[in-house]
Motif scaffolding. Sequence first.
Motif, PDB file in Angstrom:
ATOM      1  N   THR A 167       0.832  -1.205   0.000  1.00 14.53           N
ATOM      2  CA  THR A 167       0.000   0.000   0.000  1.00 14.53           C
ATOM      3  C   THR A 167       0.866   1.254   0.000  1.00 14.53           C
ATOM      4  O   THR A 167       0.604   2.200  -0.743  1.00 14.53           O
ATOM      5  N   ALA A 176       2.464   1.711  -3.362  1.00 16.50           N
ATOM      6  CA  ALA A 176       1.458   2.155  -4.342  1.00 16.50           C
ATOM      7  C   ALA A 176       1.173   3.638  -4.168  1.00 16.50           C
ATOM      8  O   ALA A 176       1.065   4.374  -5.163  1.00 16.50           O
ATOM      9  N   ILE A 177       1.069   4.095  -2.934  1.00 16.51           N
ATOM     10  CA  ILE A 177       0.825   5.519  -2.682  1.00 16.51           C
ATOM     11  C   ILE A 177       2.007   6.336  -3.200  1.00 16.51           C
ATOM     12  O   ILE A 177       1.825   7.407  -3.788  1.00 16.51           O
ATOM     13  N   THR A 201       3.751   5.728  -5.720  1.00 16.46           N
ATOM     14  CA  THR A 201       3.694   5.809  -7.190  1.00 16.46           C
ATOM     15  C   THR A 201       2.421   6.488  -7.679  1.00 16.46           C
ATOM     16  O   THR A 201       2.174   6.536  -8.883  1.00 16.46           O
ATOM     17  N   GLY A 202       1.611   6.995  -6.750  1.00 13.76           N
ATOM     18  CA  GLY A 202       0.413   7.732  -7.136  1.00 13.76           C
ATOM     19  C   GLY A 202      -0.847   6.895  -7.226  1.00 13.76           C
ATOM     20  O   GLY A 202      -1.884   7.385  -7.639  1.00 13.76           O
ATOM     21  N   MET A 203      -0.776   5.617  -6.856  1.00 17.15           N
ATOM     22  CA  MET A 203      -1.976   4.767  -6.875  1.00 17.15           C
ATOM     23  C   MET A 203      -2.591   4.723  -5.485  1.00 17.15           C
ATOM     24  O   MET A 203      -1.885   4.740  -4.483  1.00 17.15           O
ATOM     25  N   ASP A 204      -3.910   4.659  -5.428  1.00 16.37           N
ATOM     26  CA  ASP A 204      -4.593   4.540  -4.151  1.00 16.37           C
ATOM     27  C   ASP A 204      -5.289   3.188  -4.103  1.00 16.37           C
ATOM     28  O   ASP A 204      -6.239   2.949  -4.839  1.00 16.37           O
ATOM     29  N   LEU A 205      -4.792   2.302  -3.267  1.00 18.41           N
ATOM     30  CA  LEU A 205      -5.388   0.969  -3.137  1.00 18.41           C
ATOM     31  C   LEU A 205      -6.444   0.912  -2.039  1.00 18.41           C
ATOM     32  O   LEU A 205      -7.026  -0.136  -1.808  1.00 18.41           O
TER      33      LEU A 205
END
Length: 173
Positions: free
Chosen positions: A82, A85-86, A88-92
């Motif tokens: 998580t 991912a944050i 890299t700009g992704m929100d899981l």
Amino acid sequence: MKDFAIKGAVTVILAGAAAYFHQLIGPLIVLAIVMVVDYITGMTAAWATGTLNSRVGVMGIVKKVSYLFAVAVAVVVDYVITTAAIGTGMDLGNFHIFGLLVCVWFILNECISILENLSEIGVPLPGFLIAVAKRLKKSAEKTGEAHAGEDLKESESDTQKPEQKHPPDDGRN
């Protein structure tokens, strides 16, 4: 006053954990319950078969506590994924797939053990119940492997075969 501060701190910590791990609370409670039931049925089966041993009982407790450590490691893996991912700009969102899978795997493992213990005690059990529990456990393993990626099988073979530092003793020395 001191007791109030300790109770308040524990309450805040538990509330924070419950908020963060809300998806894991139910499975963790179920895991705790089946671990206790497995321990009780295991001790009963050992008593019934005349193999009751305090050392084996203590090791059973150690093993069950170790299950919780394994779930904690899976939660850390979820946290690392998580966080990455944050970064890299992704929100899981609340990503707890590995924590849940490990918890479910241990629940099913305990259920299979409970059924085996009941069988040793002499309780008649439908064969399909054991088969379903084993199939669900394999399904959880496959789901975890799918989420871990294809490299899992390669890394398993690397980690399960320890390197030998010394040649094997062939008895000629």
